[in-house]
Write a protein that holds these residues in place. Structure first.
Motif, PDB file in Angstrom:
ATOM      1  N   UNK A  75      33.158 -28.766  -6.768  1.00 59.79           N
ATOM      2  CA  UNK A  75      32.330 -28.251  -5.675  1.00 59.79           C
ATOM      3  C   UNK A  75      32.831 -28.774  -4.351  1.00 59.79           C
ATOM      4  N   UNK A  76      32.596 -27.975  -3.308  1.00 63.07           N
ATOM      5  CA  UNK A  76      32.982 -28.435  -1.972  1.00 63.07           C
ATOM      6  C   UNK A  76      31.941 -29.364  -1.395  1.00 63.07           C
ATOM      7  N   UNK A  77      30.734 -29.218  -1.882  1.00 59.70           N
ATOM      8  CA  UNK A  77      29.619 -29.996  -1.346  1.00 59.70           C
ATOM      9  C   UNK A  77      28.921 -30.708  -2.491  1.00 59.70           C
ATOM     10  N   UNK A  78      28.585 -31.960  -2.290  1.00 58.30           N
ATOM     11  CA  UNK A  78      27.956 -32.712  -3.385  1.00 58.30           C
ATOM     12  C   UNK A  78      26.535 -32.236  -3.684  1.00 58.30           C
ATOM     13  N   UNK A  79      25.965 -31.460  -2.765  1.00 54.92           N
ATOM     14  CA  UNK A  79      24.615 -30.910  -3.024  1.00 54.92           C
ATOM     15  C   UNK A  79      24.619 -29.993  -4.230  1.00 54.92           C
ATOM     16  N   UNK A  80      25.796 -29.515  -4.570  1.00 53.84           N
ATOM     17  CA  UNK A  80      25.893 -28.626  -5.725  1.00 53.84           C
ATOM     18  C   UNK A  80      25.409 -29.322  -6.993  1.00 53.84           C
ATOM     19  N   UNK A  81      25.391 -30.646  -6.989  1.00 49.99           N
ATOM     20  CA  UNK A  81      24.984 -31.391  -8.186  1.00 49.99           C
ATOM     21  C   UNK A  81      23.557 -31.922  -8.080  1.00 49.99           C
ATOM     22  N   UNK A  82      22.819 -31.443  -7.083  1.00 42.45           N
ATOM     23  CA  UNK A  82      21.395 -31.800  -7.044  1.00 42.45           C
ATOM     24  C   UNK A  82      20.707 -31.076  -8.194  1.00 42.45           C
ATOM     25  N   UNK A  83      19.534 -31.567  -8.571  1.00 37.67           N
ATOM     26  CA  UNK A  83      18.831 -31.017  -9.753  1.00 37.67           C
ATOM     27  C   UNK A  83      18.654 -29.516  -9.652  1.00 37.67           C
ATOM     28  N   UNK A  84      18.165 -29.086  -8.506  1.00 34.25           N
ATOM     29  CA  UNK A  84      17.807 -27.668  -8.384  1.00 34.25           C
ATOM     30  C   UNK A  84      19.045 -26.790  -8.385  1.00 34.25           C
ATOM     31  N   UNK A  85      20.039 -27.202  -7.633  1.00 37.69           N
ATOM     32  CA  UNK A  85      21.225 -26.348  -7.519  1.00 37.69           C
ATOM     33  C   UNK A  85      21.991 -26.310  -8.820  1.00 37.69           C
ATOM     34  N   UNK A  86      22.095 -27.456  -9.453  1.00 37.08           N
ATOM     35  CA  UNK A  86      22.844 -27.513 -10.717  1.00 37.08           C
ATOM     36  C   UNK A  86      22.120 -26.724 -11.796  1.00 37.08           C
ATOM     37  N   UNK A  87      20.765 -26.827 -11.820  1.00 36.01           N
ATOM     38  CA  UNK A  87      20.000 -26.057 -12.821  1.00 36.01           C
ATOM     39  C   UNK A  87      20.248 -24.587 -12.627  1.00 36.01           C
ATOM     40  N   UNK A  88      20.234 -24.183 -11.379  1.00 37.71           N
ATOM     41  CA  UNK A  88      20.460 -22.778 -11.053  1.00 37.71           C
ATOM     42  C   UNK A  88      21.843 -22.340 -11.514  1.00 37.71           C
ATOM     43  N   UNK A  89      22.795 -23.175 -11.260  1.00 39.42           N
ATOM     44  CA  UNK A  89      24.180 -22.863 -11.629  1.00 39.42           C
ATOM     45  C   UNK A  89      24.317 -22.773 -13.136  1.00 39.42           C
ATOM     46  N   UNK A  90      23.763 -23.758 -13.815  1.00 42.75           N
ATOM     47  CA  UNK A  90      23.924 -23.808 -15.279  1.00 42.75           C
ATOM     48  C   UNK A  90      23.206 -22.653 -15.952  1.00 42.75           C
ATOM     49  N   UNK A  91      22.161 -22.201 -15.303  1.00 40.98           N
ATOM     50  CA  UNK A  91      21.444 -21.037 -15.827  1.00 40.98           C
ATOM     51  C   UNK A  91      22.388 -19.847 -15.921  1.00 40.98           C
ATOM     52  N   UNK A  92      23.122 -19.668 -14.850  1.00 40.24           N
ATOM     53  CA  UNK A  92      24.058 -18.532 -14.798  1.00 40.24           C
ATOM     54  C   UNK A  92      25.279 -18.796 -15.690  1.00 40.24           C
ATOM     55  N   UNK A  93      25.736 -19.995 -15.693  1.00 38.59           N
ATOM     56  CA  UNK A  93      26.904 -20.335 -16.528  1.00 38.59           C
ATOM     57  C   UNK A  93      26.546 -20.195 -17.997  1.00 38.59           C
ATOM     58  N   UNK A  94      25.315 -20.539 -18.317  1.00 41.84           N
ATOM     59  CA  UNK A  94      24.851 -20.432 -19.700  1.00 41.84           C
ATOM     60  C   UNK A  94      24.971 -19.016 -20.220  1.00 41.84           C
TER      61      UNK A  94
END
Lengths: 573, 379
Positions: A75-94
């Protein structure tokens, strides 16, 4: 004898497992045809330009799809690994994962920002790909899967656990022999071998039942015995919980003590295997056994061949903490934990303290290095309520003796070297330097190169001030930057940079010496001091006492070399 | 005439009177006036001729020497301020600068080189007597240039020097050992007397070397069976010393197979040996205010003599002779005065055509000549 047999079989199982675990790749390579060379690469499986995120999966032989793949998120920004953003991402990756890799059950996640690892986590299909901090669960699971798959690849028996005679267990087949379970019962085995099962909702692809199934057990006369509905692991009924563990050893001590040991995790760096135990309860009224469970009682053994790691308190504490983590993973609701640290996994030691284990030297189990009883209240941390360290103390004593022996050997080696050294070599040893230089040689070297040369020398200081000093042996020379290293005149071993004296230094020096000596000041040298050691006697004569030198170096004032009394005096020249 | 032939008894002619003198003087002045003029004129003529001849000779000789140096192709290596002549010598070159190609950028200074006498026979130099005065150079400067020639960096140089051992490295690093013994600015005088007979193939060489710090060394050697070709190689060797060339091959060619008929040496130590002993004391951590390690005690002398005798025994089986030599050497080490030696009459040694160990070969030759060694013992 039974115990010895268990020891042997467990040891065999353990070494077999450790060989597989520790050289997993090697075995995998042996199993794979030679022309296929394993290549590890990264394949991008998803990305978002808007969020500046890319998701890669580690591939092996160009394939990334596995039961538990490793994902790397850049990620370019470490916020990508905050709970909300990462959950959102993993939802789509899943969604991507499930569609492209149906067998996937969990992923480990490494998060990077600017190629720096800043996040480590995991997510599972079961948990709907919600990311969790830490990757212990997936690590354990990946290990178990890897062992299982390797065994299958090697064509070994599907029964991974070694079954001992003490285990009241018989394999019961379906009528058409396509399915089977491992059934624990007090019924005579000769009868049991004629019993049958009927299986529903399971394909029995491996003959032994794995996963969810509805099994009915019938006796030799076709009469219904009991129904086992729920999950199975290696043909053993685990009830509502899908344990799905890699089993090591199946054994027992009478009907009330039927046990299966299984591997939780391996720390290949420290060569420790964490082992858990399943047990089944016998109901005397119904003559039946319950489903296999891991948590009551909860026992974890840390087994290793490298017993010396337990001498390090930090390591021991880490191991206990690891065991606590595993306890949380395996039995999150447990409030009591027994922990053993052993040199080899033991059935008895793994379940309970041996009956005669009282922590005394004569009666203690030698392989049990440490034992602890831990308690906690739900939601709180584990606390050690009782522990025993007898063998640990004995090991520490042994370690201390070994260390002393090693130190003695080192001292003897130094002593023998000193016997062969010349006086300069002994002075160098006294000063803890590589060598002691010959002063006139170094003066010439400095004069010919025009540069300062680093020297270690012996000299006699005849004048000492606060900032500088003067030596008169082996030749007159000046010392600068003495900074408290030279307190008084005497014999010293000195280290520093030797150079030609500056004209003002020479002038100052001349003013302090009688007229008749002034003509000899050409080529006067200056030593810029970096370290100094004052000697006790003239010409640092203490360097002739070889035993004293070694004692001094190792701070062992009473040490003696292996010499007879006759020879003892000859070495002091 | 009549006026002269006077009776002396005549009281008119009283010899004690002044008149007599006047008469003589008047006779003399009458003769020398013209003769004086003639004498002076003759003298002037002689002087003029002499001067003319001298200057002609000087010019011709200078040109001849220049041509000779040029012909030898060493004009880039040798420069001088002027050449002077006197009756005492053939010629004298003053204020020379000598450059060796192997030591680029460094000039050796020589105050004068006097060629006292030369003779030629069958177009070969058969006699040469020369004197070099005040040959000056700095050993440390030379060593610095040699080191930089070999691209040795400071660390390499320091590393080599730090490991030098005074006895073990005497032949390996002689320049360093000399520097460590206190010798740096050298100012030496050298006298050379060279004789060669092209017909008899005999060659003799006498060297006298005087240096303030080192001392005095005299060496006389007589060789036989020196062919013309071998003798003719000597100038080539000298040229190779100044320029680049295979000096080892030259020496091998010159000396290979020659006979040594006589050898004499004399060395008087001034300060060099003492400087070496002082360095030796420093290396072996001799305590302050104690006698030098070189001042051998009786026990140390015995040990030293034993070692020397053992070394000689490889070349000579004569134990008595070996012991005598060892004894004289140990005395010289202890006293550091003078040492001299001469070969026995009618003894001859042969120089081998090649050798792996120069020191051993030299010892063999000395032993064959039955050199008799003596050390001056001060009372």
């Amino acid at each position: 004898m039974m115990r010895n047999f268990k020891l042997l079989s467990l040891r065999f199982a353990l070494s077999f497992i450790s060989a597989i675990v520790l050289s997993n790749e090697t075995i995998a390579q042996d199993a794979v045809p030679e022309e296929i060379v394993e290549k590890t690469e990264m394949k991008r499986i998803a990305y978002s330009s808007k969020k500046g995120v890319e998701v890669f999966a580690q591939t092996q032989n160009a394939k990334w799809c596995a039961q538990i793949p490793e994902l790397k998120i850049f990620a370019q920004n470490e916020n990508a690994f905050s709970d909300s953003q990462l959950s959102d991402l993993m939802n789509k990756v899943g969604v991507v994962l499930e569609s492209d890799c149906p067998q996937i059950e969990a992923v480990s996640i490494d998060g990077y920002k600017n190629n720096t690892l800043i996040y480590r986590g995991q997510a599972s299909k079961e948990g709907r790909w919600k990311p969790e901090n830490g990757d212990l669960k997936t690590k354990i699971r990946r290990l178990q899967v890897s062992i299982n798959n390797t065994k299958k690849l090697n064509g070994t028996s599907k029964i991974s656990a070694t079954v001992e005679k003490s285990a009241l267990e018989t394999r019961i087949y379906s009528k058409n022999k396509s399915c089977s379970i491992m059934y624990t019962s007090t019924v005579d085995p000769d009868r049991l071998k004629d019993w049958t099962i009927a299986v529903g909702n399971n394909s029995c692809s491996d003959n032994l039942i794995y996963g969810k199934a509805e099994v009915s057990v019938f006796d030799e006369n076709g009469r219904f015995v009991e129904a086992l509905d729920g999950f199975f692991t290696e043909g053993r009924w685990t009830g509502r919980k899908n344990l799905n563990v890699v089993m090591l050893n199946r054994y027992g001590y009478g009907p009330d003590n039927q046990i299966i040991s299984y591997i939780i995790d391996t720390n290949s760096e420290l060569n420790i295997h964490y082992i858990g135990y399943l047990h089944t309860k016998y109901n005397k009224k119904t003559n039946r056994y319950s489903a296999w469970t891991a948590c009551n009682p909860l026992v974890i053994t840390a087994a290793t061949e490298n017993e010396h790691i337990f001498l390090n308190k930090t390591v021991t504490n880490d191991i206990i903490r690891s065991a606590q983590s595993y306890a949380d993973v395996v039995c999150s609701g447990a409030t009591k934990l027994k922990f053993f640290a052993t040199t080899v996994a033991q059935g008895i030691a793994g379940m309970d303290l041996p009956d005669d284990f009282e922590g005394t030297e004569e009666k203690s189990e030698e392989s049990v290095i440490y034992f602890a009883n831990l308690d906690r209240k739900l939601g709180q941390k584990w606390k050690i309520v009782e522990d025993k360290k007898t063998n640990l103390a004995r090991m520490r004593q042994l370690e201390k003796r070994n260390n002393e022996l090693r130190e003695h050997q080192l001292m003897m080696a130094d002593y023998n070297d000193l016997l062969k050294s010349d006086y300069l070599g002994r002075l160098a040893y006294l000063f803890n330097a590589d060598r002691i230089d010959i002063f006139p040689n170094m003066v010439l070297a400095s004069q010919l190169t025009g540069k300062a040369v680093h020297v270690n020398i012996m000299a006699r200081i005849n004048k000492a001030g606060l900032k500088n000093a003067v030596a008169d042996w082996p030749r007159p020379f000046l010392l600068q930057r003495i900074g408290g290293l030279i307190q008084s005149p005497g014999w010293y071993l000195l280290s520093g940079d030797l150079r030609l004296s500056k004209s003002d230094e020479v002038r100052k020096y001349i003013s302090t010496i009688p007229n008749e000596e002034q003509k000899d000041v050409s080529g006067l040298m200056t030593l810029e001091l970096s370290s100094a050691m004052q000697c006790d006697s003239e010409l640092c004569g203490e360097a002739t006492d070889l035993i004293g030198l070694v004692r001094r170096r190792f701070e062992q004032p009473n040490w003696k070399p292996y010499l007879s009394e006759d020879n003892g005096n000859q070495e002091n020249e | 005439m009549n006026s002269i032939n006077k009776k002396i008894d005549d009281p008119k002619y009283d010899y004690n009177k002044q008149g007599y003198n006047q008469v003589n003087l008047s006779v003399e002045s009458h003769i020398t006036k013209s003769m004086k003029i003639a004498l002076v004129a003759l003298l002037l003529l002689f002087i003029g001729c002499g001067f003319f001849i001298y200057s002609l000779h000087t010019e011709e000789s200078s040109t001849a020497i220049k041509n000779f140096i040029s012909k030898c192709k060493i004009s880039n290596n040798i420069n001088y301020k002027n050449i002077s002549f006197s009756f005492a010598e053939d010629f004298k070159m003053n204020d020379l600068s000598v450059n060796f190609n192997s030591i680029p950028g460094y000039t050796f200074k020589v105050e004068s080189v006097s060629v006292i006498n030369t003779r030629y026979q069958a177009q070969m130099l058969s006699f040469l007597e020369m004197n070099l005065k005040h040959v000056r150079f700095s050993l440390s400067e030379i060593v610095k240039i040699i080191n930089s020639n070999y691209n040795k960096n400071h660390d390499d140089v320091a590393e080599v020097i730090s490991g030098i051992n005074p006895t073990g490295d005497l032949l390996i690093h002689p320049l360093y050992i000399l520097l460590l013994s206190g010798l740096d600015n050298v100012d030496l005088d050298l006298y050379v007397e060279y004789f060669y007979s092209p017909e008899a193939n005999d060659l003799s060489l006498k060297l006298t070397f005087v240096e303030n710090y080192i001392g005095e060394l005299n060496l006389t050697v007589q060789l036989s069976h020196v062919t013309n070709a071998q003798a003719g190689r000597i100038p080539i060797l000298l040229r190779h010393l100044l320029q680049d060339g295979n000096k080892t091959a030259d020496i091998k060619h010159i000396l290979g197979g020659v006979g040594v008929n006589k050898l004499e040496f004399y060395f008087k130590n001034n300060k060099l040996m003492n400087g070496f002993c002082k360095y030796y004391d420093e290396v072996y951590l001799n305590p302050p205010n104690s006698k030098s390690i070189c001042d051998l005690s009786d026990e140390e002398k015995n040990k030293f003599e034993q070692e020397v005798a053992n070394y000689l025994s490889i070349s000579s089986l004569n134990k008595t002779y070996n012991k005598e030599i060892a004894s004289e050497l140990s005395e010289f080490v202890s006293r550091r005065t003078t040492i001299s030696g001469n070969s026995k009459e009618r003894k001859q040694a042969r120089v081998p055509s090649s050798t792996n160990n120069v020191l051993r070969t030299l010892i063999d030759i000395l032993v064959q000549l039955e050199i008799n060694v003596r050390t001056l013992r001060r009372s």
